[in-house]
Design a protein around this motif. Structure first.
Motif, PDB file in Angstrom:
ATOM      1  N   GLU A  41       0.851  -1.396  -0.016  1.00  0.00           N
ATOM      2  CA  GLU A  41       0.005   0.043  -0.066  1.00  0.00           C
ATOM      3  C   GLU A  41       1.083   1.183   0.032  1.00  0.00           C
ATOM      4  OE1 GLU A  41      -3.426   0.644  -0.218  1.00  0.00           O
ATOM      5  OE2 GLU A  41      -3.416  -1.601  -0.505  1.00  0.00           O
ATOM      6  N   VAL A  42       1.967   1.279   0.657  1.00  0.00           N
ATOM      7  CA  VAL A  42       2.774   2.421   0.972  1.00  0.00           C
ATOM      8  C   VAL A  42       3.488   2.401  -0.335  1.00  0.00           C
ATOM      9  CG1 VAL A  42       4.833   3.487   1.910  1.00  0.00           C
ATOM     10  CG2 VAL A  42       3.256   1.958   3.302  1.00  0.00           C
ATOM     11  N   ALA A  43       3.958   1.616  -1.061  1.00  0.00           N
ATOM     12  CA  ALA A  43       4.538   1.540  -2.480  1.00  0.00           C
ATOM     13  C   ALA A  43       3.684   2.196  -3.633  1.00  0.00           C
ATOM     14  CB  ALA A  43       5.004   0.097  -2.836  1.00  0.00           C
ATOM     15  N   HIS A  44       2.120   1.795  -3.330  1.00  0.00           N
ATOM     16  CA  HIS A  44       1.115   2.353  -4.360  1.00  0.00           C
ATOM     17  C   HIS A  44       1.185   3.820  -4.156  1.00  0.00           C
ATOM     18  CE1 HIS A  44      -2.482   2.316  -6.941  1.00  0.00           C
ATOM     19  NE2 HIS A  44      -2.978   3.141  -5.917  1.00  0.00           N
ATOM     20  N   ALA A  45       1.131   4.301  -2.871  1.00  0.00           N
ATOM     21  CA  ALA A  45       0.914   5.543  -2.567  1.00  0.00           C
ATOM     22  C   ALA A  45       1.948   6.424  -3.240  1.00  0.00           C
ATOM     23  CB  ALA A  45       0.572   5.709  -1.032  1.00  0.00           C
ATOM     24  N   PHE A  46       3.359   5.933  -2.967  1.00  0.00           N
ATOM     25  CA  PHE A  46       4.382   6.721  -3.500  1.00  0.00           C
ATOM     26  C   PHE A  46       4.793   6.574  -4.918  1.00  0.00           C
ATOM     27  CE2 PHE A  46       6.652   6.608   1.089  1.00  0.00           C
ATOM     28  CZ  PHE A  46       5.724   7.159   1.672  1.00  0.00           C
ATOM     29  N   GLY A  47       4.120   5.511  -5.544  1.00  0.00           N
ATOM     30  CA  GLY A  47       4.309   5.179  -7.094  1.00  0.00           C
ATOM     31  C   GLY A  47       5.570   4.388  -7.177  1.00  0.00           C
TER      32      GLY A  47
END
Length: 390
Positions: A41-47
């Motif tokens: 989820e963090v990776a998705h938010a940061f692209g």
């Protein structure tokens, strides 16, 4: 008779401060373990990618080891309760910064600050636990404090995925930040002994000269490298090796956490038998469990049952190790426990790196066999140390 019974009842109770220390361990442990489940989820938010986001964990581990090595030696001079209070304040700020991070660099920097706080918080917690333990109840007191890791696994890791999915991943760090702030407030208004060492804090290398410290640190390094080497890749084995859904990783964490927590009821036997005798036996049992993992690694149910027993026996071995380390030199507990934390978090790096190569090339069974070998080595070192040969 009533007075005698009352004295016996009071002697059987754990100090109230032990439960506060348990909560502090749960808070520290939650931050230590929480990023893995929410990393996608963090990776998705940061692209970004999950592997890139996990660089924050590497920053946390390195900062924790550095802090424990360089700063924990001042715990004895400043006072363990005072250091713990300050570290909870810094940890709360670092967690708020993690929640507000706008990219991987900022998250990694915030987690590095959290690592600096953790590197002195854990030695201070263990030092305080040993100091408040009633005579003859050292293992039970420290064992109760160690159940904070169970809370972080069962509640922290499990709830983090739920918060990330249904609220937002930032809520995870915000929630732990609030808990750290509450711990700081309680510590600020609680009265605890402020005993400090009369002499200046020794360098970590000086603590290595204390008889008994070096062999127990070797035990810690081998033991924890094996643990993190298996724990770090167990989830991938369940998901990619056995084709289980990601939720299976939660069941594995729950099984381990429940085993680790239930072992607290066995800590009284450590007090009776003695940590010197208990530790090598428990370490041999952990090594045997790794061999069982090699045999049951292809079956989900069998592996899950083995993970439960793994948590149970790991608690006993870890408890005995901490009791032995804190008993070596009460005046320099902070320094010794700082070395223990430094070795532990260096084992995080060594275990995941070394076992990563083995796991990628040869699979989970080979990793479990390697973990068994390392743990048996740690048991031998512990046994020789017990006999005064190291």
């Amino acid at each position: 008779m009533p007075n005698i019974n009352q004295q016996i009842s009071e002697s059987n109770r754990l100090p109230a401060a032990a439960y506060l220390l348990t909560g502090c361990v749960a808070i520290v442990g939650s931050n230590s373990l929480v990023l893995g489940p929410i990393a996608p989820e963090v990776a998705h938010a940061f692209g970004s990618t999950t592997s890139t986001v996990m660089a924050a964990t590497a920053a946390f581990g390195l900062a924790t080891a550095t802090s424990a090595l360089l700063f924990a030696r001042h715990i004895d001079r400043l006072g363990a309760w005072r250091v713990l209070r300050a570290s909870m304040a810094v940890l709360a700020l670092a967690l708020l910064s993690s929640a507000a991070a706008t990219g991987v660099v900022m998250l990694s920097a915030a987690q590095a600050v959290a690592g600096l706080a953790t590197g002195v918080a854990l030695p201070a917690i263990y030092s305080n636990a040993a100091a408040i333990a009633p005579p003859g109840r050292e293992s039970r007191t420290i064992g109760a404090v160690l159940t904070g890791w169970t809370l972080s696994l069962v509640a922290g890791v499990s709830l983090s995925a739920v918060l990330a999915q249904y609220v937002q991943w930032r809520a995870v760090y915000a929630a732990v930040a609030v808990l750290a702030a509450v711990a700081f407030a309680i510590l600020s208004y609680s009265k605890h002994p402020r005993a400090v060492a009369a002499e200046s804090a020794p360098m970590p290398t000086e603590a290595l000269k204390i008889p008994g410290v070096t062999p127990l640190l070797i035990v810690c390094g081998a033991f924890m490298s094996a643990f993190y080497g298996i724990y770090g890749f167990l989830g991938d084995h369940l998901h990619n090796g056995l084709g289980r859904p990601l939720s299976a990783n939660g069941f594995a964490a729950l099984a381990y956490g429940l085993g680790f927590g239930l072992a607290a009821f066995l800590d009284k036997f450590v007090d009776r038998v003695g940590p010197r005798r208990t530790m090598p036996i428990a370490l041999c049992a952990v090594g045997a469990i790794y061999l069982c993992m090699a045999l049951t690694g292809a079956g989900f149910v069998g592996l899950l049952a083995t993970v439960f027993v793994w948590g149970l026996v790991n608690h006993i071995a870890f408890n005995a190790l901490i009791v032995r380390l804190t008993a070596i030199d009460p005046a320099r507990r902070g320094t010794i426990m700082g070395l223990n934390s430094a070795v532990t978090y260096l084992a995080v790096f060594a275990g995941t790196t070394g076992f990563g190569a083995v796991y990628t090339s040869f699979g989970f069974i080979a990793s479990a066999i390697l973990a068994a070998g390392l743990t048996f080595v740690s048991a031998m070192v512990g046994a020789f140390a017990r006999k005064g040969q190291l």
